[in-house]
Design a protein around this motif. Structure first.
Motif, PDB file in Angstrom:
ATOM      1  N   GLY A   6      -7.115  17.888  19.053  1.00 46.35           N
ATOM      2  CA  GLY A   6      -7.866  17.960  20.753  1.00 46.35           C
ATOM      3  C   GLY A   6      -7.652  19.800  20.453  1.00 46.35           C
ATOM      4  O   GLY A   6      -9.007  19.855  21.251  1.00 46.35           O
ATOM      5  N   THR A  10     -11.506  21.526  21.041  1.00 48.35           N
ATOM      6  CA  THR A  10     -11.158  22.265  22.489  1.00 48.35           C
ATOM      7  C   THR A  10     -11.798  24.047  21.808  1.00 48.35           C
ATOM      8  O   THR A  10     -12.558  24.428  22.816  1.00 48.35           O
ATOM      9  CB  THR A  10     -10.286  22.799  22.875  1.00 48.35           C
ATOM     10  N   THR A  68     -11.493  11.325  28.216  1.00 48.72           N
ATOM     11  CA  THR A  68     -10.766  11.528  27.793  1.00 48.72           C
ATOM     12  C   THR A  68     -10.665  13.152  28.262  1.00 48.72           C
ATOM     13  O   THR A  68     -11.344  14.019  29.047  1.00 48.72           O
ATOM     14  CB  THR A  68     -11.007  12.271  25.792  1.00 48.72           C
ATOM     15  N   GLU A  70     -10.423  16.034  26.994  1.00 50.77           N
ATOM     16  CA  GLU A  70     -10.863  17.534  26.595  1.00 50.77           C
ATOM     17  C   GLU A  70     -12.583  16.946  26.592  1.00 50.77           C
ATOM     18  O   GLU A  70     -12.598  18.013  27.353  1.00 50.77           O
ATOM     19  CB  GLU A  70     -11.880  17.218  24.834  1.00 50.77           C
TER      20      GLU A  70
END
Ligand code: BT5
Length: 321
Positions: A6, A10, A68, A70
């Motif tokens: 993750g 990002t 999700t 993200e």
């Protein structure tokens, strides 16, 4: 493992399609080059298109339509709703998962999402049909800190948020009191609100929202009552944007209601009311009765007018046309 993936995602997303060098990822996250490479491969398996070029690094070319954290959080303009998104690829029911999160003390506004429910739930033990990857299925954990009697309108605030989202996309939705959103008379969204409370105070509420976005077909007999945005509009839509927009629209309506200004959500439910003026039937003391549906009052109750001239206000329940 998942956390590191993750974080890399990002970093890549922040650069919006520009390259991020492998070394800078290693330096900022304190991992080896091999680890970065492995995580990037996992992102590719998740459906991300990532280009890797020697001496330049990695860049994101496209992201999959998955619910999700993200993918959803960058689309939010909320203060607290959806700031914590917990996504599972598959669960029995997001309401059950959200209740477990609620009991473990998750923050107010936490949202549980999934791609597929194996035991999606409706009200009164009914089931909710789920088609993998085609719908928005999410549950919001709310901690209003108010007495249990304040809970019933929250379902309608959810329905209002969904309805105005769909309206802004060019659909003509109707809100069927208390928990459905319809298009062309068929159900495109259902809401299941559950509550854990003490005598005088809500511990937490879980509001589960199911929206049939890109659903191509429903199993029998659900096909008789259900529709999807794809079936109505003729094209596939981005589930991430719809989920985020519902959360964006829900927060101010919910906050307004908690502050004692319930007019905005009521105005939406009244304006888009599917039932008003229609002949309906419902169970009263074990007997099926008929009446004409009227307005929705300040507490979210449906006024019904009986043929004999008397009236009543329904707090919740199932009404049929
Ligand atoms: C509802 O119940 O409409 C509440 C549905 C809530 C679903 C969400 S998805 C995320 C969260 N997690 C869960 O487990 N649930 C929530 P009710 O008013 O009782 O309506 C149930 C009836 O709707 C069924 O008996 C079917 O007739 C019909 N139905 C089932 N699946 C449907 C679907 N996908 N779309 C439209 N109608 C459906």
């Amino acid at each position: 493992m998942v956390v590191m993936k993750g974080k890399i995602l990002t970093m890549l997303k922040k650069r919006q399609g520009d390259f991020v060098s492998g070394q800078s990822i290693c330096d900022s996250l304190g991992v080896s080059r091999t680890a970065v490479w492995k995580h990037v491969n996992q992102l590719k398996e998740d459906g991300y298109q990532v280009e890797s070029v020697p001496r330049k690094g990695y860049r994101i070319i496209s992201s999959p339509d998955v619910l999700t954290s993200e993918e959803i959080v960058p689309l939010l303009d909320t203060d607290f709703i959806g700031r914590n998104v917990i996504n599972h690829h598959e669960v029995e029911s997001t309401n059950l998962t959200a209740k477990a999160e609620g009991r473990s003390g998750c923050v107010d506004g936490t949202v549980v999402t999934t791609e597929h429910q194996t035991g999606g739930r409706g009200r009164s033990g009914r089931s909710w049909s789920s088609s993998p990857g085609e719908a928005v299925q999410m549950s919001i954990v709310l901690r209003p800190g108010t007495p249990p009697a304040t809970a019933p309108p929250i379902t309608q605030i959810g329905a209002a948020a969904v309805a105005v989202t769909l309206e802004a996309m060019g659909f003509a939705p109707k809100v069927k009191w208390p928990n459905d959103v319809l298009i062309s008379g068929k159900k495109v969204c259902g809401i299941l609100t559950e509550m854990t409370c003490e005598l005088d105070r809500i511990d937490f509420i879980v509001m589960g929202i199911g929206i049939n976005v890109n659903v191509k077909a429903f199993p029998k007999p659900v096909d008789e009552v259900a529709t999807s945005l794809l079936l109505e509009g003729g094209r596939s839509l981005d589930r991430r944007k719809i989920a985020a927009e519902v959360l964006n629209r829900f927060e101010p309506l919910y906050r307004g209601y908690l502050k004692g200004n319930g007019k905005t959500y009521l105005e939406i439910c009244r304006r888009l009311s599917w039932l008003e003026g229609k002949e309906i039937s419902f169970e009263k003391d074990g007997i099926t009765v008929t009446a004409t549906a009227g307005d929705i009052d300040e507490e979210g109750r449906l006024e019904v007018h009986f043929p004999g001239g008397s009236s009543e206000k329904l707090l919740s329940g199932e009404v049929h046309l």
